[in-house]
Design a protein around this motif. Structure first.
Motif, mmCIF file in Angstrom:
data_model
loop_
_atom_site.group_PDB
_atom_site.id
_atom_site.type_symbol
_atom_site.label_atom_id
_atom_site.label_comp_id
_atom_site.label_asym_id
_atom_site.label_seq_id
_atom_site.Cartn_x
_atom_site.Cartn_y
_atom_site.Cartn_z
ATOM 1 N N THR A 37 45.643 39.405 45.053
ATOM 2 C CA THR A 37 45.177 39.303 43.868
ATOM 3 C C THR A 37 44.243 37.988 43.160
ATOM 4 O O THR A 37 45.245 37.438 42.442
ATOM 5 C CB THR A 37 45.232 40.189 42.824
ATOM 6 N N LEU A 38 43.266 37.799 42.682
ATOM 7 C CA LEU A 38 43.173 36.495 41.645
ATOM 8 C C LEU A 38 42.584 37.691 40.090
ATOM 9 O O LEU A 38 41.541 38.347 39.878
ATOM 10 C CB LEU A 38 41.042 36.080 42.230
ATOM 11 N N HIS A 39 43.728 36.498 39.160
ATOM 12 C CA HIS A 39 43.717 36.851 38.320
ATOM 13 C C HIS A 39 42.079 35.797 37.427
ATOM 14 O O HIS A 39 41.926 36.328 36.200
ATOM 15 C CB HIS A 39 44.810 36.558 37.388
ATOM 16 N N ARG A 40 41.688 34.795 38.562
ATOM 17 C CA ARG A 40 41.091 33.264 37.355
ATOM 18 C C ARG A 40 41.260 32.678 38.388
ATOM 19 O O ARG A 40 41.551 32.288 39.535
ATOM 20 C CB ARG A 40 42.360 32.885 36.286
ATOM 21 N N VAL A 41 40.274 32.233 38.412
ATOM 22 C CA VAL A 41 39.645 30.912 39.108
ATOM 23 C C VAL A 41 39.029 29.706 38.052
ATOM 24 O O VAL A 41 38.303 30.363 37.083
ATOM 25 C CB VAL A 41 38.460 31.083 40.262
ATOM 26 N N ALA A 42 39.329 28.634 38.296
ATOM 27 C CA ALA A 42 38.964 27.417 37.398
ATOM 28 C C ALA A 42 38.148 26.746 38.269
ATOM 29 O O ALA A 42 39.296 26.411 38.943
ATOM 30 C CB ALA A 42 40.016 27.101 36.245
#
Length: 64
Positions: A37-42
């Motif tokens: 699960t991707l919760h955030r991509v920076a």
């Protein structure tokens, strides 16, 4: 693997990459399903830009 694309920074991928695996140790066959699960991509682009001098020289010679 395409060295020209990889050296220049391949397309941005998050959770899926249809390209070559980093290692041949992955079981099964491509494409592998993303099971996390991707919760955030920076993405940080604050560094020096990559300049492919060899490619730029070839482009200059092609214009002459």
């Amino acid at each position: 693997m395409d060295p020209e694309r990889d050296a220049a920074g391949e397309d941005l991928n998050a959770g899926r990459d249809a390209g070559e695996p980093v290692t041949d140790d992955y079981p099964g066959t491509a494409p592998w399903a993303f099971t996390g699960t991707l919760h955030r991509v920076a993405v940080d682009v604050s560094g020096q830009p990559f300049v492919d001098l060899e490619r730029e020289a070839a482009a200059m010679l092609a214009r002459e």
